[in-house]
Design an enzyme around this catalytic site. Structure first.
Site, PDB file in Angstrom:
ATOM      1  N   ASP A  74       0.815  -1.219   0.000  1.00  0.00           N
ATOM      2  CA  ASP A  74       0.000   0.000   0.000  1.00  0.00           C
ATOM      3  C   ASP A  74       0.848   1.268   0.000  1.00  0.00           C
ATOM      4  O   ASP A  74       2.074   1.220   0.188  1.00  0.00           O
ATOM      5  CB  ASP A  74      -0.961  -0.009   1.199  1.00  0.00           C
ATOM      6  CG  ASP A  74      -0.287  -0.440   2.502  1.00  0.00           C
ATOM      7  OD1 ASP A  74       0.961  -0.419   2.569  1.00  0.00           O
ATOM      8  OD2 ASP A  74      -0.993  -0.798   3.452  1.00  0.00           O
ATOM      9  N   ASN A 142      -6.919  -2.590  14.421  1.00  0.00           N
ATOM     10  CA  ASN A 142      -8.335  -2.815  14.082  1.00  0.00           C
ATOM     11  C   ASN A 142      -8.517  -4.017  13.162  1.00  0.00           C
ATOM     12  O   ASN A 142      -9.585  -4.210  12.593  1.00  0.00           O
ATOM     13  CB  ASN A 142      -8.932  -1.556  13.434  1.00  0.00           C
ATOM     14  CG  ASN A 142      -8.278  -1.222  12.094  1.00  0.00           C
ATOM     15  OD1 ASN A 142      -7.331  -1.892  11.677  1.00  0.00           O
ATOM     16  ND2 ASN A 142      -8.759  -0.190  11.434  1.00  0.00           N
ATOM     17  N   HIS A 144      -6.882  -4.559  10.334  1.00  0.00           N
ATOM     18  CA  HIS A 144      -6.680  -4.345   8.891  1.00  0.00           C
ATOM     19  C   HIS A 144      -5.462  -5.123   8.387  1.00  0.00           C
ATOM     20  O   HIS A 144      -4.530  -5.406   9.129  1.00  0.00           O
ATOM     21  CB  HIS A 144      -6.613  -2.846   8.528  1.00  0.00           C
ATOM     22  CG  HIS A 144      -5.392  -2.109   8.940  1.00  0.00           C
ATOM     23  ND1 HIS A 144      -5.364  -0.736   9.096  1.00  0.00           N
ATOM     24  CD2 HIS A 144      -4.136  -2.510   9.232  1.00  0.00           C
ATOM     25  CE1 HIS A 144      -4.147  -0.360   9.438  1.00  0.00           C
ATOM     26  NE2 HIS A 144      -3.393  -1.413   9.536  1.00  0.00           N
ATOM     27  N   GLU A 149      -9.455  -1.724   5.523  1.00  0.00           N
ATOM     28  CA  GLU A 149     -10.024  -1.438   6.836  1.00  0.00           C
ATOM     29  C   GLU A 149     -11.274  -2.302   7.057  1.00  0.00           C
ATOM     30  O   GLU A 149     -11.806  -2.896   6.107  1.00  0.00           O
ATOM     31  CB  GLU A 149     -10.390   0.051   6.909  1.00  0.00           C
ATOM     32  CG  GLU A 149      -9.219   1.011   6.663  1.00  0.00           C
ATOM     33  CD  GLU A 149      -8.234   1.128   7.842  1.00  0.00           C
ATOM     34  OE1 GLU A 149      -8.117   0.178   8.637  1.00  0.00           O
ATOM     35  OE2 GLU A 149      -7.567   2.173   7.939  1.00  0.00           O
TER      36      GLU A 149
HETATM   37  P1  PGA Z   1       2.667  -1.804  12.674  1.00  0.00           P
HETATM   38  O1  PGA Z   1       1.576  -1.769  11.515  1.00  0.00           O
HETATM   39  O2  PGA Z   1       3.664  -2.834  12.291  1.00  0.00           O
HETATM   40  O3  PGA Z   1       3.250  -0.411  12.651  1.00  0.00           O
HETATM   41  O4  PGA Z   1       1.954  -2.129  13.929  1.00  0.00           O
HETATM   42  C1  PGA Z   1       0.913  -2.932  11.173  1.00  0.00           C
HETATM   43  C2  PGA Z   1      -0.190  -2.612  10.197  1.00  0.00           C
HETATM   44  O5  PGA Z   1      -0.861  -1.577  10.363  1.00  0.00           O
HETATM   45  O6  PGA Z   1      -0.394  -3.395   9.277  1.00  0.00           O
END
Ligand code: PGA
Length: 249
Positions: A74, A142, A144, A149
């Protein structure tokens, strides 16, 4: 939801985030070293940083990434690749510049231009490369995956999405002070992610335990995008004791 076979991930729980990074890096290195044309799906965020540091160290010790082609999950919409908050910039600094990947072989969706055209072109480039062999994946608080999302369709493809406020808050620390986190992003879809031959999901820290529990206990549901991973026969979940403490797999 129509009936589809459900699978459990192959789980490995390790003592510390460092041990998790070492294990995940080993799996990626074995994949890179045993394929003629390894195609990786790559992730950003805080969790994979230690993995990239270990891959860079492996390169200094002699491993070549010259045959690798990679596709990131992304990018923020509206940011150019040089912006400090852009995932393209993160990937340059933490991985592409640290190894011997060929110019143009590290793909990150473009956050500029027409997102519908970019999304189609990104999917086509993945297909031209023969599809993703190993997808490195993190999980958001959350649930995702990529920037899919809660509410995202399990068959979704690469597209522009609106970020949850919780995601924007969680990622604000990656942006220079006074800079707004973009409200939109371009992300591989859940359907795109599920086409990878093999998915290595990495999570560390107790804060992720709730999301992992929601992902793998109970039926897949759009409320937790990572629960779509139950539809994939080859998911490897590598996490530390903190992240694993609500799992019973
Ligand atoms: P993080 O992000 O490794 O910074 O916790 C994970 C994500 O949002 O996929």
């Amino acid at each position: 939801m129509t009936q589809r076979a459900l699978y459990r991930p192959a789980l490995q729980v390790l003592e510390s985030p460092e041990a998790v990074a070492a294990e995940v890096a080993q799996r990626i290195l074995r994949f890179v070293e045993t394929r003629a044309r390894p195609v990786l799906g790559l992730a950003t965020g805080r969790t994979p940083l230690a993995v990239y540091a270990r891959l860079a160290a492996a390169h200094r010790a002699g491993t070549s990434f010259a045959a690798v082609e990679s596709f990131n999950l992304d990018e923020y919409f509206g940011l150019g690749p040089a912006h400090l908050g852009a995932f393209a910039c993160y990937m340059q600094r933490h991985f592409f510049e640290q190894v011997d990947m060929l110019a143009g072989h590290g793909h990150v969706p473009s956050g500029l231009g027409d997102p519908a055209l970019e999304a189609r072109a990104y999917e086509a480039t993945i297909a031209e490369a023969g599809g993703i062999g190993l997808q490195l994946l993190g999980i958001g608080l959350n649930g995702h995956i990529g920037f899919n999302e809660p509410g995202s369709d399990f068959d979704s493809r690469t597209r522009i999405v609106t970020l949850d406020e919780s995601t924007r808050r969680a990622n604000a620390k990656d942006f220079p002070e006074g800079t707004e986190v973009p409200r939109e992003a371009i992300t591989m879809g859940i359907g795109t992610i599920l086409e990878a031959q093999r998915i290595v999901l990495v999570a560390t820290g107790e804060a992720k335990s709730e999301a992992l529990h929601a992902a793998f206990h109970g039926p897949p549901s759009r409320g937790c995008p990572a629960s779509a991973l139950q539809l994939h026969p080859c998911v490897e979940l590598v996490c530390d004791v903190g992240a694993a403490h609500r799992l019973c797999l």
